[in-house]
Design an enzyme around this catalytic site. Structure first.
Site, short mmCIF file in Angstrom:
data_model
loop_
_atom_site.label_atom_id
_atom_site.label_comp_id
_atom_site.label_asym_id
_atom_site.label_seq_id
_atom_site.Cartn_x
_atom_site.Cartn_y
_atom_site.Cartn_z
N SER A 221 0.84 -1.19 0.00
CA SER A 221 0.00 0.00 0.00
C SER A 221 0.88 1.24 0.00
O SER A 221 2.07 1.17 0.26
CB SER A 221 -0.89 0.01 1.24
OG SER A 221 -0.13 0.41 2.36
N LYS A 222 0.26 2.38 -0.28
CA LYS A 222 1.07 3.60 -0.32
C LYS A 222 1.60 3.94 1.08
O LYS A 222 2.64 4.55 1.22
CB LYS A 222 0.32 4.75 -0.95
CG LYS A 222 -0.99 5.11 -0.32
CD LYS A 222 -1.63 6.26 -1.09
CE LYS A 222 -2.90 6.73 -0.40
NZ LYS A 222 -3.53 7.83 -1.11
N ARG A 223 0.87 3.49 2.09
CA ARG A 223 1.34 3.74 3.47
C ARG A 223 2.64 2.97 3.77
O ARG A 223 3.47 3.43 4.54
CB ARG A 223 0.29 3.32 4.50
CG ARG A 223 -1.04 4.01 4.35
CD ARG A 223 -1.06 5.39 4.98
NE ARG A 223 -2.13 6.17 4.38
CZ ARG A 223 -2.13 7.48 4.23
NH1 ARG A 223 -1.10 8.20 4.63
NH2 ARG A 223 -3.13 8.09 3.68
#
Ligand code: GLU
Length: 506
Positions: A264-266
């Site tokens: 994920s971008k996180r």
């Protein structure tokens, strides 16, 4: 007749393009090139609520940076346009109506509140509400209302959606190039909305209609779209387009570097690596995201890394030019299990591409920063420095940072290194060395090494005792390449100037 291969990358402009999206674009591009086909870019912007300004431009710029040239579509033109779905609005309604006429779709007038209430009621009984063959008979739709009632509702502007009439209890055996046979039972699927009374189709309808009209032969997309496959295949059947239905290929997930699940971008922010090709500032939140481009990655390295996320050439080879990838890429070498993303390996790829660059190419890149910093430099010296140093670095910016001392004399001296190497006897020793340096005229590596080494041996000083403070004086810290290389490059005058300054300062 064999149809010309035509594939499309069809992102929705809902934010920055994640590296998984770039991989989808890349695999489509490689596939098109391998078979001499067309690579299209279609912007799927029918969901206006998720539209992010700037996202489309971002997508186009990113593809450009990656070297994925679009043959046809948004920004490139072509004879099947427009390629932005919001500009194709007028096309979809007739297709939705065609499905109603053939009995494959119906109007549904249930309000959001009514459906919510049903959902809640089901939940209370531990069930999930699905709008499908079992529930649709009791709901407010054109399957149950009389034609007159339907007419009336449509005429008085009652809001509606058009839903696909999912067949009941049909075993579907579908084919995916990467996964082989995939089975679904239609009773587990819902009557998806295809069209809304605001005049907008949903993703499903627009996607199928456009793939058909744009003569797409292969749909290569992320695994998250696999659950939509049965609906899509049934739509092709309902339209009577089975003969030209594209071949489907769902690419494996890209997984987190550690642990389980989709990258994920996180994860990028948490672990300090970019998940986007270029920097992106979310216009809604102001949140800023790193990009491979701005972080100093070469697009070739980024692409090479992405190519191997899910695809393999069947050999040990790891470094591929785009040309080679185009030649080698086929879908039968794409695996179906998830591909773990490895940020360290990505740096390794960048290192490989950095080292493979000629000294002249690197000098141009370093020269750009030197010019920007208004530092004077001699081009051939910069080339020499790049050749000398490149093996040590993953990024040009680090090479530059570490080589800056060649162009700018130290203004401060690293405290720790001084404590360690600039001992009490250093000033005397360095003064003697300075005299020696003044007496040398030939500053070539070979000569200074010979003369200074002989002097050290003769005085029985020990190499480190001399070279360490010498390095601190010239470089400002205990880093850099061989000292004889350093002084050859900066030259006699500068060497003496730096020595005098260090002796006076330290
Ligand atoms: N618009 C979809 C997306 O954003 C496209 C899916 C597909 O390729 O069918 O990924």
């Amino acid at each position: 007749m064999e149809r010309k291969v035509r594939v499309r990358f069809a992102p929705s402009p809902t934010g920055a393009l994640h590296l998984g999206g770039v991989r989808t674009a890349l695999f489509n591009y490689l596939f098109a090139r391998h078979y001499g086909g067309d690579f299209l870019l279609r912007i799927e912007d029918t969901d206006q609520t998720r539209y992010v300004p700037g996202a489309e431009e971002y997508i186009i710029e990113s593809l450009k940076w990656c070297g994925l040239k679009v043959d046809e579509g948004v920004g490139a033109g072509g004879e099947y346009g427009p390629y932005r779905q919001s500009e194709r609005k007028a096309i979809y309604k007739a297709y939705a109506e065609q499905l109603i006429a053939s009995g494959n779709a119906y109007y549904s007038f249930d309000t959001a509140e009514e459906l919510d209430a049903l959902r809640k009621a089901c939940e209370e009984q531990g069930e999930t509400f699905i709008y499908n063959a079992r529930s649709r008979k009791k709901l407010k739709n054109s399957l149950n209302l009389s034609p007159e009632e339907v007419e009336k509702l449509l005429n008085n502007g009652t809001s509606y959606v058009i839903r696909f009439k999912m067949p009941e209890n049909e075993e579907l055996c579908l084919h995916d190039v990467i996964r082989g046979e995939v089975h679904f039972n239609s009773s587990l699927l819902d009557d998806k909305v295809l069209y809304k009374s605001d005049g907008m189709p949903t993703y499903h309808l627009a996607n199928i209609v456009d793939d058909h009209l744009m003569k797409i032969t292969h749909v290569i997309r992320g695994e998250e779209w696999l659950p939509s496959l049965p609906l899509h295949v049934l739509l092709y059947k309902a339209f009577g387009w089975e003969d030209t239905m594209p071949v489907f290929a769902h690419l494996p997930l890209i997984l987190k570097p550690v642990g389980n699940g989709k990258l994920s971008k996180r994860d990028g922010n948490k672990m300090g690596f970019p998940v986007f090709p270029m920097e992106f500032t979310d216009p809604a939140t102001g949140e800023k995201w790193h990009g491979y481009k701005e972080d100093g990655y070469f697009p070739e390295a980024f692409i090479n890394m992405l190519a191997l996320l899910g695809w393999n050439p069947g050999t040990e080879q790891e470094i591929f030019s785009m040309q080679e990838l185009c030649e080698l890429f086929t879908l039968d070498r794409v695996k179906k299990s998830g591909a773990k993303f490895d940020p360290e390996k990505t740096k390794w790829f960048n290192h490989k591409y950095l080292v493979a660059k000629s000294d002249a190419e690197l000098a141009t890149l370093v020269g750009e920063t030197l010019t920007a910093e208004q530092l004077e430099f001699n081009r051939s010296k910069v080339e020499r420095i790049c050749g000398l140093m490149k093996e040590r670095y993953n990024f040009v910016k680090d090479l530059y940072e570490d080589c800056r001392f060649f162009f700018v004399a130290p203004t401060e001296y690293n405290e720790k290194d001084c404590k360690k190497y600039w001992k009490d006897d250093a000033p005397v020793l360095m003064k003697e060395l300075l005299e020696l340096l003044k007496s040398i005229n030939d500053y070539s590596f070979q000569n200074t090494e010979k003369v200074i080494s002989a002097w050290i041996t003769e005085k029985q000083l020990g190499f480190g005792k001399v070279m360490n403070p010498f390095r601190v004086a010239i470089v400002g810290a205990a880093k850099g390449p061989h000292m004889f290389d350093v002084i050859e490059i900066i030259g006699k005058e500068e060497t003496i100037r730096r020595m005098e300054k260090a002796i006076a300062t330290l």
